[in-house]
Structure formats: structure tokens, C-alpha cells
Write an enzyme that holds these catalytic residues in place. Sequence first.
Site, PDB file in Angstrom:
ATOM      1  CE  LYS A  92      32.187 -73.035 -61.268  1.00 41.56           C
ATOM      2  NZ  LYS A  92      31.863 -71.587 -60.842  1.00 41.56           N
ATOM      3  CB  ILE A  93      38.933 -73.277 -63.402  1.00 43.37           C
ATOM      4  CG1 ILE A  93      37.878 -73.488 -64.243  1.00 43.37           C
ATOM      5  CG2 ILE A  93      40.219 -73.388 -64.157  1.00 43.37           C
ATOM      6  CD1 ILE A  93      37.284 -72.595 -65.370  1.00 43.37           C
ATOM      7  CD  GLU A 124      39.481 -65.686 -77.497  1.00 44.17           C
ATOM      8  OE1 GLU A 124      38.212 -66.340 -77.909  1.00 44.17           O
ATOM      9  OE2 GLU A 124      39.957 -65.795 -76.368  1.00 44.17           O
ATOM     10  CG  HIS A 156      38.333 -69.657 -75.906  1.00 46.56           C
ATOM     11  ND1 HIS A 156      37.845 -68.487 -75.605  1.00 46.56           N
ATOM     12  CD2 HIS A 156      37.723 -70.426 -75.010  1.00 46.56           C
ATOM     13  CE1 HIS A 156      37.198 -68.427 -74.649  1.00 46.56           C
ATOM     14  NE2 HIS A 156      37.240 -69.728 -74.169  1.00 46.56           N
ATOM     15  CD  GLN A 157      43.091 -76.908 -78.056  1.00 43.18           C
ATOM     16  OE1 GLN A 157      43.903 -76.417 -78.930  1.00 43.18           O
ATOM     17  NE2 GLN A 157      43.445 -78.300 -77.581  1.00 43.18           N
ATOM     18  CB  ALA A 158      40.964 -74.308 -71.770  1.00 39.45           C
ATOM     19  CG  PHE A 159      35.532 -75.414 -73.893  1.00 42.01           C
ATOM     20  CD1 PHE A 159      36.349 -74.417 -74.821  1.00 42.01           C
ATOM     21  CD2 PHE A 159      34.328 -76.201 -74.563  1.00 42.01           C
ATOM     22  CE1 PHE A 159      36.036 -74.386 -76.320  1.00 42.01           C
ATOM     23  CE2 PHE A 159      34.173 -76.091 -76.089  1.00 42.01           C
ATOM     24  CZ  PHE A 159      34.864 -75.145 -77.055  1.00 42.01           C
ATOM     25  CB  THR A 209      43.192 -71.093 -69.608  1.00 41.57           C
ATOM     26  OG1 THR A 209      43.080 -71.287 -68.103  1.00 41.57           O
ATOM     27  CG2 THR A 209      44.512 -71.916 -70.047  1.00 41.57           C
ATOM     28  CB  SER A 210      40.497 -66.241 -67.357  1.00 49.36           C
ATOM     29  OG  SER A 210      40.728 -67.487 -66.438  1.00 49.36           O
ATOM     30  NE  ARG A 211      35.304 -65.124 -71.612  1.00 49.50           N
ATOM     31  CZ  ARG A 211      35.153 -66.582 -71.435  1.00 49.50           C
ATOM     32  NH1 ARG A 211      36.231 -67.203 -71.437  1.00 49.50           N
ATOM     33  NH2 ARG A 211      34.172 -67.139 -71.172  1.00 49.50           N
ATOM     34  CG  ASP A 259      42.607 -72.110 -74.390  1.00 50.78           C
ATOM     35  OD1 ASP A 259      42.963 -72.550 -75.357  1.00 50.78           O
ATOM     36  OD2 ASP A 259      41.547 -71.982 -73.896  1.00 50.78           O
TER      37      ASP A 259
HETATM   38  P1  NAI Z   1      34.511 -68.955 -60.596  1.00 52.49           P
HETATM   39  O1  NAI Z   1      33.260 -67.922 -60.874  1.00 52.49           O
HETATM   40  O2  NAI Z   1      34.353 -70.396 -60.023  1.00 52.49           O
HETATM   41  O3  NAI Z   1      35.706 -68.270 -60.227  1.00 52.49           O
HETATM   42  C1  NAI Z   1      36.404 -67.085 -60.522  1.00 52.49           C
HETATM   43  C2  NAI Z   1      37.159 -66.660 -59.108  1.00 52.49           C
HETATM   44  O4  NAI Z   1      37.709 -65.288 -59.385  1.00 52.49           O
HETATM   45  C3  NAI Z   1      35.913 -66.527 -57.801  1.00 52.49           C
HETATM   46  O5  NAI Z   1      36.630 -67.184 -56.772  1.00 52.49           O
HETATM   47  C4  NAI Z   1      36.260 -64.872 -57.764  1.00 52.49           C
HETATM   48  O6  NAI Z   1      36.252 -64.257 -56.252  1.00 52.49           O
HETATM   49  C5  NAI Z   1      37.676 -64.509 -58.418  1.00 52.49           C
HETATM   50  N1  NAI Z   1      37.791 -63.253 -58.667  1.00 52.49           N
HETATM   51  C6  NAI Z   1      36.914 -62.254 -59.123  1.00 52.49           C
HETATM   52  N2  NAI Z   1      37.638 -60.906 -59.139  1.00 52.49           N
HETATM   53  C7  NAI Z   1      39.137 -61.363 -58.904  1.00 52.49           C
HETATM   54  C8  NAI Z   1      40.204 -60.509 -58.843  1.00 52.49           C
HETATM   55  N3  NAI Z   1      40.069 -59.192 -59.176  1.00 52.49           N
HETATM   56  N4  NAI Z   1      41.220 -60.968 -58.579  1.00 52.49           N
HETATM   57  C9  NAI Z   1      41.465 -62.390 -58.411  1.00 52.49           C
HETATM   58  N5  NAI Z   1      40.137 -63.212 -58.443  1.00 52.49           N
HETATM   59  C10 NAI Z   1      39.082 -62.606 -58.577  1.00 52.49           C
HETATM   60  O7  NAI Z   1      34.880 -69.429 -62.238  1.00 52.49           O
HETATM   61  P2  NAI Z   1      35.722 -70.513 -62.885  1.00 52.49           P
HETATM   62  O8  NAI Z   1      34.666 -71.445 -63.281  1.00 52.49           O
HETATM   63  O9  NAI Z   1      36.752 -70.960 -62.266  1.00 52.49           O
HETATM   64  O10 NAI Z   1      36.118 -69.788 -64.104  1.00 52.49           O
HETATM   65  C11 NAI Z   1      37.253 -68.924 -64.192  1.00 52.49           C
HETATM   66  C12 NAI Z   1      37.177 -68.141 -65.518  1.00 52.49           C
HETATM   67  O11 NAI Z   1      37.682 -69.033 -66.712  1.00 52.49           O
HETATM   68  C13 NAI Z   1      35.763 -67.800 -66.233  1.00 52.49           C
HETATM   69  O12 NAI Z   1      35.759 -66.441 -65.696  1.00 52.49           O
HETATM   70  C14 NAI Z   1      36.042 -67.916 -67.650  1.00 52.49           C
HETATM   71  O13 NAI Z   1      36.378 -66.647 -68.216  1.00 52.49           O
HETATM   72  C15 NAI Z   1      37.131 -68.844 -67.835  1.00 52.49           C
HETATM   73  N6  NAI Z   1      37.012 -70.071 -68.544  1.00 52.49           N
HETATM   74  C16 NAI Z   1      37.664 -70.335 -69.802  1.00 52.49           C
HETATM   75  C17 NAI Z   1      37.536 -71.342 -70.587  1.00 52.49           C
HETATM   76  C18 NAI Z   1      38.309 -71.777 -71.628  1.00 52.49           C
HETATM   77  O14 NAI Z   1      37.836 -72.609 -72.425  1.00 52.49           O
HETATM   78  N7  NAI Z   1      39.427 -71.256 -71.996  1.00 52.49           N
HETATM   79  C19 NAI Z   1      36.327 -72.259 -70.236  1.00 52.49           C
HETATM   80  C20 NAI Z   1      35.376 -71.974 -68.916  1.00 52.49           C
HETATM   81  C21 NAI Z   1      35.859 -70.862 -68.108  1.00 52.49           C
END
Ligand code: NAI
Length: 332
Positions: free
Chosen positions: A155-156, A265, A297-300, A234-236, A260
Site C-alpha cells: 500500500k505505502i 527505538e 517514527h512520525q510518518a503515520f 520509514t518501515s522498521r 523515521d
Molecule cells: P503492505 O503489507 O501493504 O506491503 C508490504 C509489501 O512488502 C508487500 O507487497 C510484500 O509483498 C512486500 N514484501 C514482503 N517481503 C519483501 C521482501 N523481502 N522484499 C521486498 N518486498 C517485500 O504494507 P504497507 O502498508 O505498505 O506498509 C509497509 C511497512 O511500513 C509496514 O510493514 C510497516 O512496518 C511500515 N509502517 C511504518 C509506519 C511509520 O509510521 N513509520 C506506519 C505504517 C507502516
Amino acid sequence: MTTIAFFDTKSYDREHFEPAAAPAGLSYQFHEFRLSVQTAALARGATAVCVFVNDRLDRPCLAALAEVGVRHVALRCAGFNNVDLAAARELGLAVTRVPAYSPHAVAEHTVGLLLTLNRRIHRAYNRVREHNFSLGGLVGFDLCGRTVGIVGTGKIGRIVAQIFRGFEAQVVAHDPYPNTAWAQAHGVEYLALDALLARSDIVSLHLPLTPETHHLLNARSLALLKPGAHVVNTSRGKLIDTAALIAALKTGRLGGVALDVYEEEEGVFFEDLSGEVLQDDELSRLLTFPNVLVTAHQAFLTHDALAEIARVTTENIARCARTEAPLAGTAL
Ligand code: NAI
């Protein structure tokens, strides 16, 4: 009335959750400290706990929650790497999350970080406030024509890719489950990870943290990056080996790094430690590089995302309290 114990809460959480409680027949108890095995007993009397990214729901903590009568763990975030799901299942605890509250919020912050870092907006802001109007050291590069590598086109990642396409950048992507129809529609080319790293001027991470993706960027993979490449995460935090990142930054090969999220953390992000000595040597070192930009960690953190988080989490809690199935797609 059904009581829910909230952990690691801030004023903005209370502001968005409080109005939702009474109409749903729920009573919310807000704690500022995090949930761990040491604090789990404070959930006694609650049927659910509501937690965030840095609460640690390992097996001992989940067992302590089950012991005091908690039946549901409601994550008010998307990621769930901080929950031992196998243990939760064995203990009969339901676990729900908010899979997509605002992918736009995270995507827009991602691009904001890259723009700030590239055009040195954070440094220019400080200079101008001191009436220093010089431009030395503020030279950036055009995004138009550059190659952006998106790792994870969920999604992101897809929104980030589309925003960069708006800048007329080339976008390449890597995902074990490629979305070819979307890629075709937006002029995005899928590549193997190593090829993406070798070709991109900017690499942006949008994949979940799992045992397979832990330290995805490490000494080996960072060495594949082009000289001057920028990395955005901005993921983990644990997707990047921080020690290897610091070593790469020290060689001067990396153009810039925007984070982020950070490996360690817990106890630092979301807290005001401005009057204290920072004990984390790796974070301290990262903050010394002129080409590293860190947000906590403020992206959200948009009103839209917080309102949606409160809405979905409250609905999950209310449904589980009525022993109905949680909202479709939110149960783990
Ligand atoms: P999502 O589940 O919609 O997309 C994740 C994508 O990563 C999927 O298409 C999946 O197939 C892919 N993926 C899995 N393993 C992979 C690999 N080894 N290599 C490449 N791609 C791979 O998740 P969404 O909503 O897009 O979120 C992504 C990440 O963003 C979340 O896992 C979360 O950790 C992080 N996040 C961070 C926030 C923040 O405030 N900084 C807020 C919300 C989410």
C-alpha cells in the site's frame, strides 16, 4: 462497562480515542508507560489491551496478560513484529491491528524526508533564522530523471512510487509478489533486489520486518549501492544493520540517509530526552553525520491517520468484546 487498558499513550492518542469510547460502550484507561511483562499486571480488570509499536508482547508478557483476564490485544498500528503471535494463539488471545489507516500519511512523510535531506531544507531553516542567508553546502540534485528503487510495493510503496513518478523520476521496484498490472500502468520496472540496489540513486524501504527481511540492508547489500546513493527507511529500524550503515556513512560513499525508524527505538523514540545524556552510542553517532536526517517514527502522524486508527481499533475492541469476529482483515 468493558474496560480497555491503553499503553504507551501520548496526548494525541487520548485526543483521538477518548471521543470514541462512550458511544461504543467502552471505558478507556490510558497509561503512559509501555506494556511489557513488568507492567502487564496493570491490565487487571481489562478485557483488552491497546498497544503500539514499542510495547513488547513477548510470550511472558502475553502469559501475564492472560493470567489477569485479558482476552484481546488490539494493536493501534499496522506492523505486528512486536507480538509473539504463536504464543498469543496458544494462550487464546485474539490479536487485531489496523492494516491500513493512511498509507498516504507514511508515503508523504517518506517523500518529505527525501526532499528535506536532498535540498537541505532543515539546515537552511536554521541558517535563515540566524540571518545567515548564504547558500554554501546547500546544493541538492533534481529528482527528475533520477532512479528511485522502491523495496516493497504494498500500500505505502505503491503511493511513494507514484509520487516519485510525478517528479518524473524513473522508478524501479522489488517485491517477491510483484503487482505487474500496477507497474505497467505507472511505468515501474520490477528488478531483483541486488539489481535495484546497484541501479538506484534513491532506495526507499516499504516492506515488513520479518526474520527474512531482518538486516536486509547490511554490509554486503550496502556495498552494492551507487556512490552518492540516498537511503530512506520509514518501515522498521531492524531492516537496516545500523553498524554497517554507520561504517558505510564513514567511508563517504553514501549521499544521504533519512530514517523515521531505528533499530533500538524502545525507550528513546516518542520520549522527550532533551535534558538527558543519550545512552545509545549508535544513534548518537548517526546524529553526528551532516547527511543523516532522523525523525522519531512520525510518518503515520496525521489527524487523518489518527482518526482512522481510533475508529478501526475501537470497532475491533467493541466487536471482540461482544465476542463477534473483528473487522474483516484486521485479525492476525
Ligand atoms: P503492505 O503489507 O501493504 O506491503 C508490504 C509489501 O512488502 C508487500 O507487497 C510484500 O509483498 C512486500 N514484501 C514482503 N517481503 C519483501 C521482501 N523481502 N522484499 C521486498 N518486498 C517485500 O504494507 P504497507 O502498508 O505498505 O506498509 C509497509 C511497512 O511500513 C509496514 O510493514 C510497516 O512496518 C511500515 N509502517 C511504518 C509506519 C511509520 O509510521 N513509520 C506506519 C505504517 C507502516
